[in-house]
Scaffold this active site. Structure first.
Site, PDB file in Angstrom:
ATOM      1  CE1 TYR A  84      -1.282   5.755  -4.667  1.00 26.62           C
ATOM      2  CE2 TYR A  84      -0.458   7.918  -5.285  1.00 26.62           C
ATOM      3  CZ  TYR A  84      -0.230   6.642  -4.799  1.00 26.62           C
ATOM      4  OH  TYR A  84       1.044   6.263  -4.434  1.00 26.62           O
ATOM      5  CE  LYS A  88      -0.467   5.535  -1.252  1.00 24.47           C
ATOM      6  NZ  LYS A  88       0.078   4.332  -0.574  1.00 24.47           N
TER       7      LYS A  88
END
Length: 335
Positions: A84, A88
């Site tokens: 994740y 990002k």
């Protein structure tokens, strides 16, 4: 399909929230990359072709264990250790590239943990801060999967929506960082949040059942963020504190779950204000003693009916009818 929708409705701004969150992304890293990165790429291509502005949120997950953990600066080392987080950081850079290379008006913030009474938890590491309110009302106890002392930045959903709106409406000439503004509203650990909940639900109990995967993710994130650049470049300022958020969360969830809670001084024994709320509208309000009857009657309208009946001083059904011996007849026969 997305391009067709943009043409049909003359879209000028896309808010791209599609993503797998931290814990789910660790369980499904290939799918997380596909959704988080390829989805963003497709959005940016449409925006480039049709001159559309794009908001894409980043996250505190964009930082890692080597990032300064306290008052984390706007510009600092970013070496995340989760899929994740990797998506990002890459997303921030990709949005920067589309702005500099193609002139696409891309903007974004690094959201902390988001807390909402409307949206159910979606598999994030900070989801304990949503679960805890539900369980406080339903069971008056909660076992946190994040350990005591784990400080993380948080934000109430109304402030998150405000951040998106305010950034997209900001003067582009004043934006230096564009796609990766630190924003925050509060920082706490499970114990601090539980203490605030106990101001409203004194009997609430907090225990721990730590999830090692989520705890490891949380340990790699900052304790607190420095959001001074957002405040300076587009006047960012949250409306909610932990105290005002907790009060609002409990009120809204009480209505959603059909629960109720009392807010009163420990030593107070006088009448209380009882409010009936439905669909965010005040239906009735009265001042009465909570122990007027053997059980608490929620509906204020029913109070007047019960009082009227009791004034007649007639025999009540519980003195006439018994579940074991209804109307004087034994009720233990079968057939």
């Amino acid at each position: 399909k997305m391009a067709e929708i943009c043409d049909k409705y003359k879209v000028n701004t896309i808010v791209n929230l599609a993503a797998l969150l931290s814990a789910v992304a660790e369980a499904k890293p290939q799918l997380a990359y596909d959704i988080n990165m390829n989805g963003l790429f497709n959005i940016l291509e449409i925006a480039r072709e049709k001159n559309i502005s794009v908001f894409t949120p980043s996250s505190i997950a964009a930082f890692g264990p080597s990032t300064p953990p306290d008052n984390t600066p706007q510009d600092t080392i970013q070496r995340p250790t989760t899929m994740y987080g990797v998506t990002k950081v890459a997303g921030e850079l990709l949005c920067d590239y589309y702005y500099k290379r193609f002139g696409v008006d891309t903007r974004g913030v690094r959201f902390p943990g988001l807390i909402s009474y409307k949206a159910l938890p979606g598999g994030g590491t900070t989801d304990y801060a949503v679960h805890i309110y539900y369980e406080a009302l339903k069971a008056k106890k909660y076992a946190s999967f994040i350990d005591k002392g784990t400080m993380m930045d948080m934000m109430y959903m109304p402030d998150a929506i405000k951040a998106i709106h305010d950034l997209m409406e900001a003067n582009p000439d004043k934006l230096v960082h564009r796609n990766a503004f630190n924003v925050t509203a509060m920082s706490f650990d499970p114990e601090i949040l539980a203490g605030e909940i106990r101001k409203h639900i004194p009997e609430f109990e907090l225990s721990y059942d730590v999830d090692p995967v989520k705890q490891a993710i949380a340990n790699s994130w900052p304790n607190s963020l420095d959001d001074s650049c957002a405040r300076e470049e587009w006047n960012w300022k949250p409306d909610y504190t932990m105290e005002s958020m907790t009060k609002d969360m409990l009120e809204k969830l009480s209505e959603k779950l059909g629960k109720f809670y009392f807010q009163m001084e420990k030593e107070y024994s006088g009448p209380c204000d009882v409010l009936n709320i439905k669909n965010n509208q005040l239906i009735s309000s009265t001042r009465r003693f909570l122990n007027e009857f053997p059980i608490f009657v929620r509906d204020n309208t029913a109070i007047y009916i019960i009082r009227k009946i009791l004034k007649l001083k007639q025999k009540t059904m519980d003195s006439i009818v018994f579940s074991r011996n209804a109307f004087g007849l034994p009720s233990n026969e079968r057939g």
